[in-house]
Design a protein around this motif. Structure first.
Motif, PDB file in Angstrom:
ATOM      1  N   MET A 164      26.299  15.869 160.354  1.00 40.56           N
ATOM      2  CA  MET A 164      26.225  15.373 161.708  1.00 40.56           C
ATOM      3  C   MET A 164      27.592  14.802 162.108  1.00 40.56           C
ATOM      4  O   MET A 164      27.786  13.606 162.033  1.00 40.56           O
ATOM      5  CB  MET A 164      25.176  14.274 161.831  1.00 40.56           C
ATOM      6  CG  MET A 164      23.754  14.718 161.638  1.00 40.56           C
ATOM      7  SD  MET A 164      22.552  13.357 161.671  1.00 40.56           S
ATOM      8  CE  MET A 164      22.353  13.142 163.424  1.00 40.56           C
ATOM      9  N   PRO A 165      28.508  15.627 162.495  1.00 40.67           N
ATOM     10  CA  PRO A 165      29.795  15.089 162.949  1.00 40.67           C
ATOM     11  C   PRO A 165      29.590  14.139 164.134  1.00 40.67           C
ATOM     12  O   PRO A 165      28.867  14.462 165.073  1.00 40.67           O
ATOM     13  CB  PRO A 165      30.576  16.329 163.364  1.00 40.67           C
ATOM     14  CG  PRO A 165      29.889  17.475 162.694  1.00 40.67           C
ATOM     15  CD  PRO A 165      28.469  17.076 162.536  1.00 40.67           C
ATOM     16  N   LEU A 166      30.208  12.981 164.061  1.00 37.87           N
ATOM     17  CA  LEU A 166      29.988  11.955 165.076  1.00 37.87           C
ATOM     18  C   LEU A 166      30.282  12.445 166.493  1.00 37.87           C
ATOM     19  O   LEU A 166      29.567  12.105 167.424  1.00 37.87           O
ATOM     20  CB  LEU A 166      30.822  10.711 164.775  1.00 37.87           C
ATOM     21  CG  LEU A 166      30.418   9.938 163.530  1.00 37.87           C
ATOM     22  CD1 LEU A 166      31.325   8.734 163.337  1.00 37.87           C
ATOM     23  CD2 LEU A 166      28.976   9.508 163.596  1.00 37.87           C
ATOM     24  N   MET A 167      31.317  13.228 166.643  1.00 38.28           N
ATOM     25  CA  MET A 167      31.683  13.693 167.984  1.00 38.28           C
ATOM     26  C   MET A 167      30.588  14.562 168.610  1.00 38.28           C
ATOM     27  O   MET A 167      30.495  14.664 169.817  1.00 38.28           O
ATOM     28  CB  MET A 167      33.013  14.454 167.943  1.00 38.28           C
ATOM     29  CG  MET A 167      34.185  13.577 167.543  1.00 38.28           C
ATOM     30  SD  MET A 167      34.353  12.064 168.513  1.00 38.28           S
ATOM     31  CE  MET A 167      34.779  12.737 170.092  1.00 38.28           C
TER      32      MET A 167
ATOM     33  N   ALA B 230      31.867  10.448 176.311  1.00 39.51           N
ATOM     34  CA  ALA B 230      32.651   9.351 176.892  1.00 39.51           C
ATOM     35  C   ALA B 230      32.683   8.139 175.966  1.00 39.51           C
ATOM     36  O   ALA B 230      32.586   6.994 176.407  1.00 39.51           O
ATOM     37  CB  ALA B 230      32.109   8.972 178.262  1.00 39.51           C
ATOM     38  N   GLY B 231      32.773   8.396 174.653  1.00 40.94           N
ATOM     39  CA  GLY B 231      32.896   7.304 173.702  1.00 40.94           C
ATOM     40  C   GLY B 231      31.613   6.560 173.375  1.00 40.94           C
ATOM     41  O   GLY B 231      31.664   5.523 172.728  1.00 40.94           O
ATOM     42  N   GLN B 232      30.474   7.069 173.802  1.00 36.85           N
ATOM     43  CA  GLN B 232      29.181   6.427 173.544  1.00 36.85           C
ATOM     44  C   GLN B 232      28.257   7.417 172.846  1.00 36.85           C
ATOM     45  O   GLN B 232      28.313   8.615 173.109  1.00 36.85           O
ATOM     46  CB  GLN B 232      28.518   5.995 174.859  1.00 36.85           C
ATOM     47  CG  GLN B 232      29.296   5.007 175.677  1.00 36.85           C
ATOM     48  CD  GLN B 232      29.178   3.588 175.136  1.00 36.85           C
ATOM     49  OE1 GLN B 232      28.376   3.309 174.262  1.00 36.85           O
ATOM     50  NE2 GLN B 232      29.998   2.698 175.649  1.00 36.85           N
TER      51      GLN B 232
ATOM     52  N   LEU C  42      21.865   3.212 167.370  1.00 35.75           N
ATOM     53  CA  LEU C  42      22.099   4.653 167.276  1.00 35.75           C
ATOM     54  C   LEU C  42      23.163   4.961 166.225  1.00 35.75           C
ATOM     55  O   LEU C  42      23.020   5.898 165.440  1.00 35.75           O
ATOM     56  CB  LEU C  42      22.506   5.221 168.642  1.00 35.75           C
ATOM     57  CG  LEU C  42      21.436   5.181 169.731  1.00 35.75           C
ATOM     58  CD1 LEU C  42      22.021   5.610 171.065  1.00 35.75           C
ATOM     59  CD2 LEU C  42      20.231   6.040 169.356  1.00 35.75           C
ATOM     60  N   ARG C  43      24.215   4.148 166.181  1.00 34.96           N
ATOM     61  CA  ARG C  43      25.268   4.335 165.177  1.00 34.96           C
ATOM     62  C   ARG C  43      24.703   4.163 163.772  1.00 34.96           C
ATOM     63  O   ARG C  43      25.009   4.939 162.867  1.00 34.96           O
ATOM     64  CB  ARG C  43      26.408   3.339 165.408  1.00 34.96           C
ATOM     65  CG  ARG C  43      27.603   3.591 164.476  1.00 34.96           C
ATOM     66  CD  ARG C  43      28.541   2.413 164.371  1.00 34.96           C
ATOM     67  NE  ARG C  43      27.891   1.413 163.532  1.00 34.96           N
ATOM     68  CZ  ARG C  43      27.740   0.134 163.866  1.00 34.96           C
ATOM     69  NH1 ARG C  43      28.198  -0.342 164.983  1.00 34.96           N
ATOM     70  NH2 ARG C  43      27.132  -0.708 163.046  1.00 34.96           N
ATOM     71  N   GLU C  44      23.858   3.154 163.572  1.00 36.73           N
ATOM     72  CA  GLU C  44      23.270   2.921 162.258  1.00 36.73           C
ATOM     73  C   GLU C  44      22.440   4.130 161.807  1.00 36.73           C
ATOM     74  O   GLU C  44      22.523   4.538 160.643  1.00 36.73           O
ATOM     75  CB  GLU C  44      22.409   1.658 162.281  1.00 36.73           C
ATOM     76  CG  GLU C  44      23.216   0.389 162.416  1.00 36.73           C
ATOM     77  CD  GLU C  44      22.391  -0.848 162.696  1.00 36.73           C
ATOM     78  OE1 GLU C  44      22.977  -1.953 162.637  1.00 36.73           O
ATOM     79  OE2 GLU C  44      21.170  -0.740 162.976  1.00 36.73           O
ATOM     80  N   LEU C  45      21.661   4.684 162.715  1.00 35.99           N
ATOM     81  CA  LEU C  45      20.871   5.873 162.380  1.00 35.99           C
ATOM     82  C   LEU C  45      21.781   7.007 161.926  1.00 35.99           C
ATOM     83  O   LEU C  45      21.561   7.613 160.873  1.00 35.99           O
ATOM     84  CB  LEU C  45      20.033   6.317 163.583  1.00 35.99           C
ATOM     85  CG  LEU C  45      19.375   7.702 163.473  1.00 35.99           C
ATOM     86  CD1 LEU C  45      18.322   7.715 162.364  1.00 35.99           C
ATOM     87  CD2 LEU C  45      18.775   8.107 164.802  1.00 35.99           C
ATOM     88  N   VAL C  46      22.801   7.292 162.696  1.00 37.19           N
ATOM     89  CA  VAL C  46      23.714   8.388 162.371  1.00 37.19           C
ATOM     90  C   VAL C  46      24.436   8.116 161.051  1.00 37.19           C
ATOM     91  O   VAL C  46      24.599   9.020 160.228  1.00 37.19           O
ATOM     92  CB  VAL C  46      24.701   8.645 163.533  1.00 37.19           C
ATOM     93  CG1 VAL C  46      25.785   9.639 163.135  1.00 37.19           C
ATOM     94  CG2 VAL C  46      23.950   9.146 164.761  1.00 37.19           C
ATOM     95  N   GLU C  47      24.844   6.870 160.812  1.00 35.39           N
ATOM     96  CA  GLU C  47      25.530   6.535 159.558  1.00 35.39           C
ATOM     97  C   GLU C  47      24.630   6.785 158.347  1.00 35.39           C
ATOM     98  O   GLU C  47      25.073   7.365 157.355  1.00 35.39           O
ATOM     99  CB  GLU C  47      25.977   5.072 159.554  1.00 35.39           C
ATOM    100  CG  GLU C  47      27.176   4.795 160.428  1.00 35.39           C
ATOM    101  CD  GLU C  47      27.558   3.316 160.443  1.00 35.39           C
ATOM    102  OE1 GLU C  47      26.746   2.462 160.027  1.00 35.39           O
ATOM    103  OE2 GLU C  47      28.675   3.027 160.886  1.00 35.39           O
ATOM    104  N   VAL C  48      23.388   6.338 158.427  1.00 31.39           N
ATOM    105  CA  VAL C  48      22.465   6.541 157.308  1.00 31.39           C
ATOM    106  C   VAL C  48      22.235   8.032 157.081  1.00 31.39           C
ATOM    107  O   VAL C  48      22.298   8.516 155.953  1.00 31.39           O
ATOM    108  CB  VAL C  48      21.135   5.789 157.536  1.00 31.39           C
ATOM    109  CG1 VAL C  48      20.091   6.193 156.504  1.00 31.39           C
ATOM    110  CG2 VAL C  48      21.352   4.280 157.508  1.00 31.39           C
ATOM    111  N   LEU C  49      21.968   8.765 158.150  1.00 34.46           N
ATOM    112  CA  LEU C  49      21.717  10.196 158.001  1.00 34.46           C
ATOM    113  C   LEU C  49      22.937  10.928 157.440  1.00 34.46           C
ATOM    114  O   LEU C  49      22.797  11.817 156.604  1.00 34.46           O
ATOM    115  CB  LEU C  49      21.271  10.807 159.327  1.00 34.46           C
ATOM    116  CG  LEU C  49      19.927  10.315 159.860  1.00 34.46           C
ATOM    117  CD1 LEU C  49      19.603  10.982 161.188  1.00 34.46           C
ATOM    118  CD2 LEU C  49      18.809  10.527 158.857  1.00 34.46           C
ATOM    119  N   ASN C  50      24.122  10.543 157.883  1.00 31.98           N
ATOM    120  CA  ASN C  50      25.339  11.171 157.364  1.00 31.98           C
ATOM    121  C   ASN C  50      25.522  10.896 155.881  1.00 31.98           C
ATOM    122  O   ASN C  50      26.029  11.750 155.147  1.00 31.98           O
ATOM    123  CB  ASN C  50      26.568  10.695 158.134  1.00 31.98           C
ATOM    124  CG  ASN C  50      26.795  11.492 159.392  1.00 31.98           C
ATOM    125  OD1 ASN C  50      26.348  12.621 159.520  1.00 31.98           O
ATOM    126  ND2 ASN C  50      27.493  10.899 160.338  1.00 31.98           N
TER     127      ASN C  50
END
Length: 116
Positions: free
Chosen positions: A1-4, A9-11, A54-62
Motif C-alpha cells: 500500500m504505497p502511501l501516495m 493534496a497531502g491528506q 487513517l494513517r495508523e490503519l495504513v501503517e499497520v497494514l503496511n
C-alpha cells in the motif's frame, strides 16, 4: 500500500483506502474507531484525529502486508486475528482504543523473532 496511493493534496483519502480494501468509507471509519459519519464531510476528513486514525490503519497494514502478501489478507488479519498478550484483542480493537503504537511495536517484536 504505497502511501501516495491513498492521499490527495497531502491528506489521506478514505475513499481511496476503502477502494483498495474493497469496502466502504463507512466501514473504514468504524474499523479505525470513528463514527460512520466521520468520513462524510470534508472538514471531518481533514481533522487531525481522522487523519491520524487513517494513517495508523495504513501503517499497520503496511507492516504486515509482506507477511501475508496481500492488502486484503492483511486487512482481514487486522480485523480478526487476536493478538497474544493483548487479552485476545485484535489489532483493530487496539487501534480503535488509541493503541496503534503498541500494535506496531508488537509487529516489530514478532518480525525480530520474539515469541508471540
Amino acid at each position: 500500500m504505497p502511501l501516495m496511493t491513498f492521499t490527495e493534496a497531502g491528506q489521506f483519502e478514505p475513499r481511496k483506502i476503502a477502494h483498495a480494501l474493497r469496502t466502504s468509507s463507512e466501514e473504514i471509519a468504524l474499523t479505525v474507531g470513528l463514527g460512520k459519519d466521520a468520513l462524510q464531510r470534508r472538514a471531518r476528513i481533514n481533522s487531525d484525529k481522522t487523519q491520524r486514525k487513517l494513517r495508523e490503519l495504513v501503517e499497520v497494514l503496511n507492516k504486515v502486508k509482506p507477511r501475508f502478501g496481500s492488502d486484503l489478507v492483511a486487512y482481514a488479519w487486522y480485523r480478526s486475528e487476536p493478538l497474544p498478550g493483548f487479552d485476545g484483542r485484535t489489532a483493530m480493537q487496539l487501534v480503535q482504543d488509541g493503541k496503534a503504537q503498541q500494535v506496531l511495536d508488537y509487529i516489530d517484536a514478532v518480525d525480530a523473532g520474539a515469541y508471540a
